[in-house]
Design an enzyme around this catalytic site. Structure first.
Site, PDB file in Angstrom:
ATOM      1  CD  GLU A  90      -3.063  -1.329   1.960  1.00  0.00           C
ATOM      2  OE1 GLU A  90      -4.121  -1.842   1.575  1.00  0.00           O
ATOM      3  OE2 GLU A  90      -2.900  -0.914   3.119  1.00  0.00           O
ATOM      4  CB  CYS A 103       2.924   7.220   3.402  1.00  0.00           C
ATOM      5  SG  CYS A 103       3.296   6.025   4.684  1.00  0.00           S
ATOM      6  CB  CYS A 110       6.869  -5.873   8.642  1.00  0.00           C
ATOM      7  SG  CYS A 110       8.231  -5.034   9.504  1.00  0.00           S
ATOM      8  CB  CYS A 114       5.779  -3.081  16.213  1.00  0.00           C
ATOM      9  SG  CYS A 114       7.465  -2.714  15.692  1.00  0.00           S
ATOM     10  CB  CYS A 117       2.658  -2.390  13.657  1.00  0.00           C
ATOM     11  SG  CYS A 117       2.806  -2.034  11.899  1.00  0.00           S
ATOM     12  CB  CYS A 335       1.018   5.808  10.238  1.00  0.00           C
ATOM     13  SG  CYS A 335       0.576   6.802  11.634  1.00  0.00           S
TER      14      CYS A 335
HETATM   15  N1  SAH Z   1       9.265  -0.063  10.123  1.00  0.00           N
HETATM   16  C1  SAH Z   1       9.468   1.346  10.078  1.00  0.00           C
HETATM   17  C2  SAH Z   1       8.574   2.089   9.115  1.00  0.00           C
HETATM   18  C3  SAH Z   1       7.147   1.688   9.013  1.00  0.00           C
HETATM   19  S1  SAH Z   1       6.099   2.074  10.394  1.00  0.00           S
HETATM   20  C4  SAH Z   1       9.374   1.934  11.476  1.00  0.00           C
HETATM   21  O1  SAH Z   1       9.126   1.187  12.417  1.00  0.00           O
HETATM   22  O2  SAH Z   1       9.613   3.118  11.647  1.00  0.00           O
HETATM   23  C5  SAH Z   1       5.911   3.817  10.371  1.00  0.00           C
HETATM   24  C6  SAH Z   1       5.499   4.411  11.697  1.00  0.00           C
HETATM   25  O3  SAH Z   1       4.141   4.104  12.008  1.00  0.00           O
HETATM   26  C7  SAH Z   1       6.315   3.933  12.861  1.00  0.00           C
HETATM   27  O4  SAH Z   1       6.658   5.010  13.683  1.00  0.00           O
HETATM   28  C8  SAH Z   1       5.341   3.012  13.590  1.00  0.00           C
HETATM   29  O5  SAH Z   1       5.683   2.879  14.945  1.00  0.00           O
HETATM   30  C9  SAH Z   1       4.043   3.731  13.373  1.00  0.00           C
HETATM   31  N2  SAH Z   1       2.837   2.941  13.544  1.00  0.00           N
HETATM   32  C10 SAH Z   1       2.649   1.636  13.337  1.00  0.00           C
HETATM   33  N3  SAH Z   1       1.366   1.283  13.576  1.00  0.00           N
HETATM   34  C11 SAH Z   1       0.713   2.399  13.921  1.00  0.00           C
HETATM   35  C12 SAH Z   1      -0.642   2.706  14.245  1.00  0.00           C
HETATM   36  N4  SAH Z   1      -1.587   1.777  14.247  1.00  0.00           N
HETATM   37  N5  SAH Z   1      -0.951   3.976  14.538  1.00  0.00           N
HETATM   38  C13 SAH Z   1      -0.019   4.939  14.499  1.00  0.00           C
HETATM   39  N6  SAH Z   1       1.267   4.721  14.190  1.00  0.00           N
HETATM   40  C14 SAH Z   1       1.635   3.472  13.908  1.00  0.00           C
END
Ligand code: SAH
Length: 345
Positions: A90, A103, A110, A114, A117, A335
């Site tokens: 996406e 973005c 991945c 986390c 996520c 995000c």
């Molecule tokens: N793997 C990389 C880039 C992708 S995630 C990273 O971890 O930075 C991009 C950002 O979105 C990261 O800061 C992550 O912590 C955040 N993120 C992930 N899930 C989210 C959610 N449900 N709501 C808000 N931010 C989120």
């Protein structure tokens, strides 16, 4: 058949020599592929019909296509991008008054875990190719011109995947995006976001790409961070900090910490104090991201009072902190909400 976009300019030049054509053809074709983002040999109008036919016999140009385009009430556009092997990623266009930000994804799925996520729920299926990353940027640039009458201004690697785990292709894509003989965008308008792999942060610093760096922190208390982002137990916060300090020495570029505040998880005074202590060790600012619930229960509740306290306390400590409003929530484009439904197919 080989995708012509896996060839470097030198390799392309060799190819034209081999087939007995002029080496400068390589430059022309390279320009169509990387500057004009063309996906068909037939449209390469400065080549003869014979040569175009020959190219289509020898190579393919693996296409990406927008399978699903969804528009949010706030202007955000989410693209489900289908890759040549059927997998999906996406890519999101985020408009503001003055900018258009893309973005983009760096991997299908991945490998990190986390807890909060959505992408982590998918396994990592594969890394994206250089061309697949550049194509996302080019297609969002076209959408920006079409819907907002202005070119794309910024790129963030905050879509699916961990860019540092697809390092080589991400770096090469950034080169293609920024080179004058590519898309010619400024690297200062590109942010690579990472969950924090010290060795790779140092490598990116050494590579002098001139991009910005964001680190997904979410907690500056080691044990807590390891719970929220289990893979990070391999990378102590002190080691990450040393890598960030190295980054700053090498690049002079201020680091952005990404941070969500969750009720009952990281909304206490000790969390704020730890964050301040951490930020003070390197020139940095904090982006407070509004979390987008993905139905994980534990992380679904914001604590607005605590967010306000974070802002007050950090400002008092002289640290720049910005609150990022969530965009595209109504189309699951916010995000961390990317992925899933389509990628699972
Ligand atoms: N793997 C990389 C880039 C992708 S995630 C990273 O971890 O930075 C991009 C950002 O979105 C990261 O800061 C992550 O912590 C955040 N993120 C992930 N899930 C989210 C959610 N449900 N709501 C808000 N931010 C989120």
């Amino acid at each position: 058949m080989k995708d012509i976009r896996t060839l470097s300019l030198d390799q392309l030049t060799d190819y034209f020599k081999e087939i007995g054509d002029k080496p400068f053809r390589a430059k022309q074709v390279y320009d169509w592929l990387w500057s004009k983002n063309l996906h068909s040999f037939d449209e390469m109008t400065n080549l003869s019909k014979n040569l175009r036919d020959q190219l289509s016999q020898d190579f393919v140009i693996n296409p990406v296509s927008v399978d699903l385009l969804q528009k949010s009430s706030d202007g955000t556009i989410k693209n489900g991008v289908r890759l040549h092997d059927g997998l999906m990623v996406e890519s999101v266009l985020i408009p503001t008054e003055t900018r258009t930000t893309a973005c983009v994804s760096s991997q299908v799925g991945c490998s990190l875990n986390c807890e909060f996520c959505a992408t982590a729920k998918l396994k990592r299926m594969r890394n994206l190719e250089v061309a697949e990353i550049v194509d996302q940027v080019a297609l969002i640039d076209r959408q920006s011109r079409l819907y907002f009458e202005r070119p794309l201004s910024n790129i963030v690697f905050m879509g699916m995947g961990e860019p540092m785990m697809n390092y080589k292709n991400v770096v090469e894509a950034v080169r293609k995006i920024t080179q004058p003989e590519g898309l010619g965008m400024s690297p200062r308008r590109i942010t690579v976001s990472t969950s924090g792999i010290p060795k790779m942060i140092r490598m990116l610093a050494d590579d002098q790409l001139k991009v910005k760096l964001a680190l997904s922190l979410h907690s500056a208390i080691e044990s807590k961070r390891n719970e929220i982002m289990p893979f990070s137990s391999k990378f102590p916060l002190t080691e990450i900090m040393e890598a960030l300090q190295y980054w700053y020495q090498q690049t002079g570029s201020v680091i952005t910490f990404e941070y969500c505040v969750w009720k009952g998880i990281n909304d206490g005074d000790e969390d704020i104090r730890a964050l301040i202590r951490y930020c003070r060790q390197v020139p940095s600012k904090v982006n407070l991201i509004q979390y987008n619930p993905i139905g994980e229960g534990k992380f679904d509740h914001r604590n607005v009072k605590a967010e306000e306290k974070y802002v007050r306390e950090l400002e008092k400590a002289g640290i720049t902190i910005m609150v990022r409003k969530s965009r595209g929530g109504d189309i699951d484009a916010a995000c961390g909400q990317l992925a899933n439904k389509s990628a699972e197919r």
